[in-house]
Design a protein around this motif. Structure first.
Motif, PDB file in Angstrom:
ATOM      1  N   ALA A   1      53.556  39.078  28.290  1.00 42.86           N
ATOM      2  CA  ALA A   1      52.757  39.996  27.474  1.00 42.86           C
ATOM      3  C   ALA A   1      52.660  41.381  28.091  1.00 42.86           C
ATOM      4  N   ARG A   2      52.669  41.465  29.423  1.00 44.19           N
ATOM      5  CA  ARG A   2      52.440  42.742  30.102  1.00 44.19           C
ATOM      6  C   ARG A   2      53.723  43.507  30.387  1.00 44.19           C
ATOM      7  N   THR A   3      54.862  42.911  30.132  1.00 41.00           N
ATOM      8  CA  THR A   3      56.145  43.578  30.368  1.00 41.00           C
ATOM      9  C   THR A   3      56.721  44.038  29.038  1.00 41.00           C
ATOM     10  N   ASN A   4      56.570  45.326  28.723  1.00 41.51           N
ATOM     11  CA  ASN A   4      57.118  45.876  27.481  1.00 41.51           C
ATOM     12  C   ASN A   4      57.079  47.394  27.534  1.00 41.51           C
ATOM     13  N   ALA A   5      57.811  48.019  26.638  1.00 39.74           N
ATOM     14  CA  ALA A   5      57.949  49.476  26.643  1.00 39.74           C
ATOM     15  C   ALA A   5      56.632  50.170  26.312  1.00 39.74           C
TER      16      ALA A   5
ATOM     17  N   GLN B   1      56.060  47.562  36.067  1.00 42.32           N
ATOM     18  CA  GLN B   1      57.072  47.099  35.128  1.00 42.32           C
ATOM     19  C   GLN B   1      58.355  46.784  35.878  1.00 42.32           C
ATOM     20  N   PRO B   2      58.886  45.579  35.721  1.00 43.13           N
ATOM     21  CA  PRO B   2      58.298  44.463  34.980  1.00 43.13           C
ATOM     22  C   PRO B   2      57.057  43.919  35.676  1.00 43.13           C
ATOM     23  N   PHE B   3      56.201  43.297  34.888  1.00 44.36           N
ATOM     24  CA  PHE B   3      54.986  42.697  35.426  1.00 44.36           C
ATOM     25  C   PHE B   3      55.354  41.300  35.914  1.00 44.36           C
ATOM     26  N   THR B   4      55.389  41.111  37.230  1.00 47.66           N
ATOM     27  CA  THR B   4      55.913  39.887  37.819  1.00 47.66           C
ATOM     28  C   THR B   4      54.851  38.798  37.933  1.00 47.66           C
ATOM     29  N   ALA B   5      55.296  37.611  38.335  1.00 58.38           N
ATOM     30  CA  ALA B   5      54.360  36.505  38.551  1.00 58.38           C
ATOM     31  C   ALA B   5      53.358  36.843  39.656  1.00 58.38           C
ATOM     32  N   ASP B   6      53.828  37.538  40.703  1.00 56.59           N
ATOM     33  CA  ASP B   6      52.900  37.948  41.766  1.00 56.59           C
ATOM     34  C   ASP B   6      51.869  38.938  41.238  1.00 56.59           C
ATOM     35  N   ASP B   7      52.317  39.863  40.361  1.00 58.82           N
ATOM     36  CA  ASP B   7      51.369  40.800  39.746  1.00 58.82           C
ATOM     37  C   ASP B   7      50.327  40.037  38.935  1.00 58.82           C
ATOM     38  N   ALA B   8      50.777  39.018  38.210  1.00 59.27           N
ATOM     39  CA  ALA B   8      49.858  38.234  37.378  1.00 59.27           C
ATOM     40  C   ALA B   8      48.847  37.480  38.236  1.00 59.27           C
ATOM     41  N   ARG B   9      49.280  36.942  39.371  1.00 55.13           N
ATOM     42  CA  ARG B   9      48.356  36.230  40.257  1.00 55.13           C
ATOM     43  C   ARG B   9      47.304  37.177  40.819  1.00 55.13           C
ATOM     44  N   LEU B  10      47.744  38.367  41.221  1.00 57.33           N
ATOM     45  CA  LEU B  10      46.783  39.357  41.710  1.00 57.33           C
ATOM     46  C   LEU B  10      45.813  39.760  40.610  1.00 57.33           C
ATOM     47  N   TRP B  11      46.321  39.890  39.403  1.00 61.56           N
ATOM     48  CA  TRP B  11      45.483  40.266  38.263  1.00 61.56           C
ATOM     49  C   TRP B  11      44.443  39.188  37.993  1.00 61.56           C
ATOM     50  N   LEU B  12      44.834  37.930  38.033  1.00 59.56           N
ATOM     51  CA  LEU B  12      43.886  36.847  37.807  1.00 59.56           C
ATOM     52  C   LEU B  12      42.806  36.825  38.885  1.00 59.56           C
ATOM     53  N   ARG B  13      43.203  37.045  40.132  1.00 61.01           N
ATOM     54  CA  ARG B  13      42.208  37.099  41.208  1.00 61.01           C
ATOM     55  C   ARG B  13      41.252  38.260  40.984  1.00 61.01           C
ATOM     56  N   SER B  14      41.803  39.391  40.533  1.00 63.90           N
ATOM     57  CA  SER B  14      40.965  40.556  40.272  1.00 63.90           C
ATOM     58  C   SER B  14      39.959  40.280  39.162  1.00 63.90           C
ATOM     59  N   LEU B  15      40.386  39.550  38.124  1.00 66.83           N
ATOM     60  CA  LEU B  15      39.461  39.230  37.031  1.00 66.83           C
ATOM     61  C   LEU B  15      38.250  38.455  37.543  1.00 66.83           C
ATOM     62  N   ALA B  16      38.504  37.461  38.387  1.00 63.28           N
ATOM     63  CA  ALA B  16      37.403  36.655  38.918  1.00 63.28           C
ATOM     64  C   ALA B  16      36.480  37.496  39.787  1.00 63.28           C
ATOM     65  N   GLU B  17      37.059  38.389  40.588  1.00 60.32           N
ATOM     66  CA  GLU B  17      36.233  39.222  41.465  1.00 60.32           C
ATOM     67  C   GLU B  17      35.438  40.254  40.662  1.00 60.32           C
ATOM     68  N   GLN B  18      36.032  40.770  39.572  1.00 63.04           N
ATOM     69  CA  GLN B  18      35.298  41.709  38.726  1.00 63.04           C
ATOM     70  C   GLN B  18      34.101  41.039  38.060  1.00 63.04           C
ATOM     71  N   ALA B  19      34.276  39.791  37.639  1.00 60.65           N
ATOM     72  CA  ALA B  19      33.151  39.066  37.040  1.00 60.65           C
ATOM     73  C   ALA B  19      32.069  38.802  38.073  1.00 60.65           C
ATOM     74  N   ALA B  20      32.477  38.406  39.281  1.00 57.34           N
ATOM     75  CA  ALA B  20      31.504  38.114  40.330  1.00 57.34           C
ATOM     76  C   ALA B  20      30.735  39.357  40.757  1.00 57.34           C
ATOM     77  N   ALA B  21      31.381  40.524  40.650  1.00 55.47           N
ATOM     78  CA  ALA B  21      30.740  41.782  41.034  1.00 55.47           C
ATOM     79  C   ALA B  21      29.956  42.408  39.887  1.00 55.47           C
ATOM     80  N   GLY B  22      29.925  41.775  38.720  1.00 51.46           N
ATOM     81  CA  GLY B  22      29.205  42.334  37.581  1.00 51.46           C
ATOM     82  C   GLY B  22      29.832  43.601  37.055  1.00 51.46           C
ATOM     83  N   ILE B  23      31.187  43.663  37.079  1.00 52.89           N
ATOM     84  CA  ILE B  23      31.892  44.865  36.651  1.00 52.89           C
ATOM     85  C   ILE B  23      32.521  44.700  35.274  1.00 52.89           C
ATOM     86  N   ARG B  24      33.227  43.583  35.064  1.00 54.73           N
ATOM     87  CA  ARG B  24      33.966  43.402  33.815  1.00 54.73           C
ATOM     88  C   ARG B  24      33.930  41.946  33.363  1.00 54.73           C
ATOM     89  N   TYR B  25      33.891  41.798  32.044  1.00 54.11           N
ATOM     90  CA  TYR B  25      34.243  40.539  31.414  1.00 54.11           C
ATOM     91  C   TYR B  25      35.710  40.649  30.986  1.00 54.11           C
TER      92      TYR B  25
END
Length: 353
Positions: free
Chosen positions: A192-196, A207-231
């Motif tokens: 979904a994240r790799t496109n023009a 770009q391209p958005f790699t599997a490692d990028d996706a893992r970092l992104w998922l970790r960031s999502l959890a940390e943003q929720a824990a910090a009260g920054i983003r849903y």
């Protein structure tokens, strides 16, 4: 729940807790030595001030302060599985902090935990620690460096959370389910994240958005929720549970819940089906609902995007948002600057659906 010194009958509880973490390599003899004289010796040497945590009349774990040469201390705690999830650790840490600051006169108490140790982070959050970013390779475990979260608290700081911890509600419509992302959805995210279009409108995304990028992104999502920054919700098909896109809600808290900003993207096979407008409408109903109704009691939602991003603008308009204005040369694209358009929707505005 009380903090106290060790007793002979604590050996069994200590041994049981050690068996819950076999990677540490401790056995029942280690438990016997620790309870019989190890804790007392640590106190006598001033190396570690260790208490047994007693809950419901039995051994539940330990909590300790390790003094340093600067007149401060580091916090340690651990509970048996049976005692977790009921606030025992938070109560024990608050008692321990009171002892450390009042009796020992420590100025600052530090905390760290391996990145991914969410129960430990939850306790630090609940007891008022100021939490920072993860520090790569901060400590060594089993002979190798690991990344760690860090935090600290001062003697005059409150012993309660500084910010909310965002626990995502599951929001549903007849065909969609808004939930958190899972670790097994890496391939779906990278596709979904790799496109023009992403490369053009959001040039800071690799770009391209790699599997490692996706893992970092998922970790960031959890940390943003824990910090009260983003849903961040995964927009999933209600029938198949396949992820169709992402909906983000951020910039929520000022002095109170007021304005919130949203961002969104969809997988290419979900585009043109009204998925995003349906997801935004469901989230908006929750956001604008009062706390008594199970919502956040928000006042306004905002969408900001590039003036030339027609797809994002159509979603905003179909979702009942009104064009509030355009700021010239304020949105960076891969090819230069574009105007930034702002759309808003008030709680009092009628639903488009």
């Amino acid at each position: 729940m009380i903090l106290r010194g060790p007793r002979p009958d604590d050996v069994r509880g200590q041994a049981d807790r050690q068996r819950e973490d076999p990677a540490r390599g401790f056995d029942e003899e280690d438990a016997r030595r620790w309870i019989s004289f190890g804790m007392t010796d640590a106190w006598a040497a001033g190396e570690r001030l260790v208490f047994v945590v007693e809950h419901q009349g039995r051994y539940a774990g330990t909590a300790a302060l390790k003094p340093d040469s600067d007149g401060n201390a580091r916090l340690h705690y651990g509970l048996s599985e049976w005692a977790r999830g009921s606030g025992v650790a938070s109560r024990a840490v608050r008692l321990l902090l009171e002892f450390g600051f009042s009796t020992c006169e420590f100025r600052v108490v530090h905390w760290w935990a391996r990145v991914g140790n969410w129960p430990s982070r939850r306790v630090a959050w609940a007891t008022g620690f100021r939490l920072g970013e993860a520090i790569p390779g901060l400590v060594r475990q089993n002979g190798r460096p690991i990344d760690a979260w860090t935090g600290w608290i001062g003697r005059d700081d409150p012993r309660s959370p500084r910010r909310p911890w965002f626990d995502h509600p599951v929001l549903e419509t007849p065909r969609l389910r808004l939930r958190t992302w899972r670790d097994d959805e890496i391939a779906r995210i990278t596709a979904a994240r790799t496109n023009a279009a992403t490369a053009h409108f959001l040039p800071f995304i690799p770009q391209p958005f790699t599997a490692d990028d996706a893992r970092l992104w998922l970790r960031s999502l959890a940390e943003q929720a824990a910090a009260g920054i983003r849903y961040n919700w995964c927009i999933a098909d209600a029938g198949t549970d396949v992820g169709l896109g992402n909906l983000t809600l951020f910039n929520i808290y000022r002095d109170a819940v007021g304005d919130g900003e949203i961002g969104y993207w969809t997988h290419r096979d979900a585009q043109g089906r009204g998925v995003m407008t349906e997801a935004i409408e469901r989230m908006a109903r929750w956001y604008f609902a009062t706390e008594e109704e199970g919502g956040l009691g928000g006042r306004k939602l905002v969408i900001r995007t590039a003036a030339s991003n027609q797809a994002a603008r159509r979603v905003a308009e179909k979702s009942g948002f009104h064009l509030a204005g355009t700021e010239r040369d304020a949105f960076p694209l891969a090819t230069g600057l574009d105007g930034r358009v702002t759309y808003d929707r008030l709680a009092a505005d009628p639903s488009p659906h």
